[in-house]
Design a protein around this motif. Structure first.
Motif, mmCIF file in Angstrom:
data_model
loop_
_atom_site.group_PDB
_atom_site.id
_atom_site.type_symbol
_atom_site.label_atom_id
_atom_site.label_comp_id
_atom_site.label_asym_id
_atom_site.label_seq_id
_atom_site.Cartn_x
_atom_site.Cartn_y
_atom_site.Cartn_z
ATOM 1 N N PRO A 161 53.223 62.848 -27.003
ATOM 2 C CA PRO A 161 51.971 62.803 -28.034
ATOM 3 C C PRO A 161 51.125 61.750 -27.580
ATOM 4 O O PRO A 161 51.501 61.019 -26.541
ATOM 5 C CB PRO A 161 53.080 62.342 -29.301
ATOM 6 N N PRO A 162 49.998 62.312 -27.992
ATOM 7 C CA PRO A 162 49.300 61.212 -27.191
ATOM 8 C C PRO A 162 49.418 60.056 -27.432
ATOM 9 O O PRO A 162 48.793 60.032 -28.508
ATOM 10 C CB PRO A 162 47.660 61.194 -27.714
ATOM 11 N N THR A 163 48.965 59.234 -26.547
ATOM 12 C CA THR A 163 49.663 57.607 -26.329
ATOM 13 C C THR A 163 48.204 56.745 -26.294
ATOM 14 O O THR A 163 47.792 55.929 -26.981
ATOM 15 C CB THR A 163 50.572 56.783 -25.340
ATOM 16 N N MET A 164 47.408 56.982 -25.697
ATOM 17 C CA MET A 164 46.403 56.191 -25.797
ATOM 18 C C MET A 164 45.448 57.815 -24.975
ATOM 19 O O MET A 164 44.890 58.730 -24.905
ATOM 20 C CB MET A 164 46.212 55.754 -24.125
ATOM 21 N N LEU A 165 43.936 57.204 -25.368
ATOM 22 C CA LEU A 165 42.809 58.203 -24.928
ATOM 23 C C LEU A 165 41.085 57.482 -24.053
ATOM 24 O O LEU A 165 41.057 56.835 -24.490
ATOM 25 C CB LEU A 165 41.779 58.033 -26.864
ATOM 26 N N SER A 189 44.462 60.744 -22.544
ATOM 27 C CA SER A 189 44.765 60.394 -21.708
ATOM 28 C C SER A 189 45.463 61.798 -20.470
ATOM 29 O O SER A 189 46.896 61.802 -21.400
ATOM 30 C CB SER A 189 45.154 58.989 -21.261
ATOM 31 N N LEU A 190 46.039 61.654 -19.525
ATOM 32 C CA LEU A 190 46.828 62.607 -18.738
ATOM 33 C C LEU A 190 48.069 61.709 -17.716
ATOM 34 O O LEU A 190 47.922 60.385 -17.480
ATOM 35 C CB LEU A 190 45.460 63.021 -17.527
ATOM 36 N N ASP A 191 49.121 62.024 -19.079
ATOM 37 C CA ASP A 191 50.109 61.254 -17.503
ATOM 38 C C ASP A 191 50.962 62.691 -16.977
ATOM 39 O O ASP A 191 50.800 63.534 -17.235
ATOM 40 C CB ASP A 191 51.295 60.941 -19.172
ATOM 41 N N SER A 192 52.436 61.591 -16.423
ATOM 42 C CA SER A 192 52.434 62.729 -15.291
ATOM 43 C C SER A 192 53.343 63.533 -15.754
ATOM 44 O O SER A 192 54.240 64.919 -15.104
ATOM 45 C CB SER A 192 53.925 61.950 -14.490
ATOM 46 N N ASN A 193 53.656 64.373 -17.263
ATOM 47 C CA ASN A 193 54.761 65.469 -17.340
ATOM 48 C C ASN A 193 53.533 66.711 -17.581
ATOM 49 O O ASN A 193 54.051 67.218 -18.822
ATOM 50 C CB ASN A 193 55.332 64.687 -19.060
#
Length: 131
Positions: free
Chosen positions: A93-97, A103-107
């Protein structure tokens, strides 16, 4: 604790590429992480954000299929030209826009039109746990 934020300089790997690549993020969102521009799911443009992975080994790639057919069925890798038409798939789930996009996370993962799955091998920054 969430996954590390991905930034410009992150190391990427394609399931059909023979070499790792790097993510290039333009500073259009005006957000830095680890001193580098932070990435969002729209940073998927071939040859702008997604750089080549050396040689491509996917038979779904028309260049590889043609070279393999010309070699009488012997798999013949050809130069990688990323074909990433759709945005990154968030790893959760998105945690930051960033720029009104997650935003892109490592998963996160990215699909190549030639059947490759692009994953983030190193996000460009690391989290340190201080006891």
């Amino acid at each position: 604790m969430g996954c590390p934020q991905v930034c410009s300089g992150a190391t990427l790997q394609c399931s059909f590429g023979v070499a790792p690549s790097m993510l290039s993020v333009l500073p259009q969102n005006r957000t830095l992480t680890a001193g580098m521009p932070a990435a969002n799911i729209m940073d998927h443009i071939p040859l702008v954000n997604i750089l080549p992975f050396g040689m491509c080994q996917s038979l779904a790639n028309p260049m590889v299929a043609a070279a393999t057919a010309a070699a009488l069925g012997v798999l013949t890798p050809m130069p990688c030209i990323p074909a990433t038409a759709t945005p990154w798939i968030p790893g959760g789930p998105p945690t930051m826009l960033l720029g009104n996009m997650p935003s892109l996370d490592s998963n996160s993962t990215l699909m190549c039109n030639w059947a490759g799955v692009i994953k983030i091998a190193m996000p460009g920054q690391v989290q340190m746990l201080i006891p």
